[in-house]
Design an enzyme around this catalytic site. Structure first.
Site, short mmCIF file in Angstrom:
data_model
loop_
_atom_site.label_atom_id
_atom_site.label_comp_id
_atom_site.label_asym_id
_atom_site.label_seq_id
_atom_site.Cartn_x
_atom_site.Cartn_y
_atom_site.Cartn_z
N GLY A 1 -21.14 -50.88 58.51
CA GLY A 1 -22.42 -51.29 59.06
C GLY A 1 -22.37 -52.34 60.14
O GLY A 1 -23.16 -52.30 61.09
N THR B 1 -23.60 -44.55 51.24
CA THR B 1 -25.01 -44.51 51.58
C THR B 1 -25.57 -43.08 51.62
O THR B 1 -24.83 -42.15 51.92
CB THR B 1 -25.06 -45.14 52.98
OG1 THR B 1 -24.60 -46.45 52.86
CG2 THR B 1 -26.40 -45.08 53.61
N GLY C 1 -26.41 -54.60 55.84
CA GLY C 1 -25.75 -53.70 56.80
C GLY C 1 -26.72 -53.07 57.77
O GLY C 1 -27.83 -53.57 58.00
N ASP C 2 -26.32 -51.95 58.32
CA ASP C 2 -27.11 -51.28 59.35
C ASP C 2 -28.24 -50.43 58.79
O ASP C 2 -29.24 -50.17 59.47
CB ASP C 2 -26.21 -50.37 60.19
CG ASP C 2 -25.54 -49.31 59.32
OD1 ASP C 2 -24.97 -49.67 58.27
OD2 ASP C 2 -25.58 -48.11 59.68
N THR D 1 -24.15 -43.68 58.37
CA THR D 1 -23.39 -44.25 57.27
C THR D 1 -22.04 -44.68 57.82
O THR D 1 -21.50 -44.04 58.72
CB THR D 1 -23.20 -43.25 56.11
OG1 THR D 1 -22.32 -43.82 55.15
CG2 THR D 1 -22.63 -41.92 56.59
N GLY D 2 -21.52 -45.78 57.28
CA GLY D 2 -20.22 -46.24 57.77
C GLY D 2 -20.15 -47.75 57.74
O GLY D 2 -20.93 -48.41 57.04
N1 ASP Z 1 -23.60 -48.47 56.32
C1 ASP Z 1 -23.66 -49.03 54.99
C2 ASP Z 1 -23.68 -50.54 55.11
O1 ASP Z 1 -22.96 -51.07 55.95
C3 ASP Z 1 -22.54 -48.63 54.10
C4 ASP Z 1 -22.22 -47.16 54.04
O2 ASP Z 1 -22.74 -46.38 54.81
O3 ASP Z 1 -21.41 -46.75 53.19
O4 ASP Z 1 -24.34 -51.19 54.34
#
Ligand code: ASP
Length: 312
Positions: A231, A177, A207-208, A228-229
């Site tokens: 989610g 992201t 996601g988040d 990011t992470g």
């Molecule tokens: N946070 C994003 C999601 O869960 C994915 C990412 O940050 O790589 O959609």
């Protein structure tokens, strides 16, 4: 990171957190990511240095990253289980706490600009799926063919994921992201985030990133956050709002609040990172993964991109 001496402008960007080490990232990706982050800083700082709004700066920076196939947003976004593209994005203005977001859109070249159109030209905060695509066309937001978004690297990533059906998520999440947060010379903060989500997502998974208060949040009383992470965990904690709430109610500094909330995410089993800017000109980034694509520029002349955990 330390506070700037004056409440002048600061821009922070990220291009995703994950298993980013000198062993896992190729020299070509390392160079492409640094160049992409640098270009995004250039776009955002041009707005801020001219006295422009944080809101315009975060949109400008994210648009550059959305066009860059190195990152998981816009062109080069990860693919769904069916091999399609479903893009999520959000933007929030800390001055008014106005916000706009989209989930599962398929044709907007710059989902962050569509999110801004939701904020400015609809009475809503979050539009999803087909309806959001219709809104995009009605608003004249630039549309692109599926071929624009799709890259061979993402196709290969999807094939690898599908070959391992026990693997629900791309645990390696190497290229994530994108997001930006800023404080402008008028003392206002803003945040924006854009993503393709996670590889092989299905059933309309969101996601988040497009959820205000989770992956994206901005409030002049506390800070602007882009996350990011993993989610699902960031949603459950309400990461963006939680960091802001700690700052408002406990008086914590940005770094402590960001580290603490990412610790809460980790306690539930999630990992990732955040970038944060505050109304006093202070800024922080924090991540619980081995690395995070990230960059910072400010009025004092800082100009910095980094990837690995051992870089400043
Ligand atoms: N946070 C994003 C999601 O869960 C994915 C990412 O940050 O790589 O959609």
């Amino acid at each position: 990171m330390s506070a700037s001496p004056t409440p002048s402008w600061t821009l922070m960007i990220h291009g995703g957190a994950g298993v980013l080490t000198r062993e896992t990232v190729s020299a070509a990706t390392d160079a492409a990511a640094r160049a992409g982050l640098d270009a995004a800083l250039t776009a955002g700082e041009a707005v801020l240095a001219a006295g422009g709004a944080a809101l315009d700066a975060v949109e400008a920076a994210v648009r550059v990253l959305e066009d860059d196939p190195t990152f998981n947003s816009g062109r080069g976004a990860v693919l769904t289980y069916d091999g399609g593209i479903e893009l999520d994005a959000a933007i929030m203005d800390g001055r008014t706490r106005a916000a706009g977001a989209v989930a599962g859109v398929t044709r907007s070249r710059h989902p962050v600009t569509l999110a801004r159109a939701v904020m400015e030209h609809s009475p809503h905060v979050l539009l999803a799926g087909k309806g959001a695509d219709v809104f995009a066309t009605e608003q004249g937001v630039e549309q692109a063919d599926p071929d624009w978004f799709l890259t061979p690297a993402r196709r290969a990533q999807l094939d690898a994921m599908k070959a391992d059906p026990d693997n629900w998520f791309d645990v390696d999440m190497k290229y994530g992201t994108v997001g930006a947060v800023a404080i402008d010379t008028h003392g206002h903060v803003a945040a924006a985030t854009s993503t393709g989500g996670v590889t092989a997502k299905r059933w309309g998974r969101v996601g988040d990133s497009p959820l205000i208060g989770a992956g994206t949040h901005a409030d002049d009383r506390s800070c602007a956050v882009s996350a990011t992470g993993s989610g699902e965990f960031f949603i459950r904690i309400g990461v963006g709002h939680e960091i802001g709430a700690r700052i408002r109610f406990t008086g914590e500094d940005l770094q402590t609040a960001a580290d603490t909330v990412l610790g809460e995410v980790q306690a539930l089993g999630g990992t990732g990172g955040v970038i944060v800017t505050g109304p006093k000109g202070d800024a922080a980034w924090s991540f619980t993964t081995p690395g995070m694509f990230r960059g910072r520029a400010d009025a004092a002349g800082t100009r910095h991109v980094a990837i690995y955990g051992d870089e400043a």
